[in-house]
Design a protein around this motif. Structure first.
Motif, short mmCIF file in Angstrom:
data_model
loop_
_atom_site.label_atom_id
_atom_site.label_comp_id
_atom_site.label_asym_id
_atom_site.label_seq_id
_atom_site.Cartn_x
_atom_site.Cartn_y
_atom_site.Cartn_z
N ASP A 89 -45.01 45.48 115.53
CA ASP A 89 -44.38 45.25 114.32
C ASP A 89 -42.96 44.82 114.01
O ASP A 89 -42.57 44.88 112.87
CB ASP A 89 -45.32 45.81 113.12
N SER B 33 -40.40 55.38 106.52
CA SER B 33 -40.37 54.13 105.77
C SER B 33 -39.94 54.11 104.52
O SER B 33 -39.29 55.37 104.05
CB SER B 33 -41.76 53.57 105.66
N THR C 122 -36.81 51.63 101.97
CA THR C 122 -36.48 50.21 101.89
C THR C 122 -35.99 49.60 103.07
O THR C 122 -35.53 48.65 102.92
CB THR C 122 -35.00 50.48 101.04
N ALA C 123 -36.21 50.32 104.21
CA ALA C 123 -35.66 49.68 105.49
C ALA C 123 -36.75 48.65 105.58
O ALA C 123 -37.94 48.67 105.32
CB ALA C 123 -35.68 50.84 106.66
N PRO C 124 -36.39 47.37 106.11
CA PRO C 124 -37.12 46.33 106.30
C PRO C 124 -38.48 46.65 107.41
O PRO C 124 -39.41 45.99 107.36
CB PRO C 124 -36.36 45.18 107.08
N MET C 125 -38.21 47.31 108.11
CA MET C 125 -39.20 47.68 109.27
C MET C 125 -39.16 49.34 109.30
O MET C 125 -38.47 50.03 109.01
CB MET C 125 -38.99 47.23 110.73
#
Length: 120
Positions: free
Chosen positions: A48, A106, A108-111
């Protein structure tokens, strides 16, 4: 004023485990630990788009590039990963007497970010 507000984050080192915050050369990241993860979860997270960061006391965080994350997983981490539900471990059970505890972070990081705390 915060002690770290004027610090160059590229030189910041890990002082203790488990980590309570993550940073890169730009500064602190707005992420928090979610849960310990094992091999099956890591493989799904990598598919992912998750990234790895290695935390080793006395050293800066080591961010693994996106291009290297799958080979790093296969050659370095997979055989040294402590089971997600393990309460204890022996370094003698792992190649070269070191191993990793993995936690998914997890925010605000996109992944998601997979933090690998090294024990040696």
């Amino acid at each position: 004023m915060d002690l770290w507000s004027n610090m160059d984050f590229a030189w910041r080192i890990v002082t203790c485990l488990p980590l309570t915050e993550l940073w890169n050369s730009e500064g602190l990241l707005d992420v928090r630990p979610d849960q310990r993860v094992g091999a099956a979860e890591i493989e799904l997270l990598l598919r992912d788009g998750a990234s790895f960061v290695v935390a080793d006391v006395g050293k800066p965080l080591r961010w693994i590039s996106a291009a290297d994350r799958f080979s790093f997983w296969k050659t370095e981490v997979k055989g040294r990963l402590i089971a997600r539900d393990a309460d204890c471990f022996s370094l003698d059970d792992y190649p070269d007497s070191y191993c990793y505890v993995a936690t998914a972070w997890s925010g605000t990081a996109p992944m998601p970010i997979i933090v690998l705390e090294i024990h040696h």
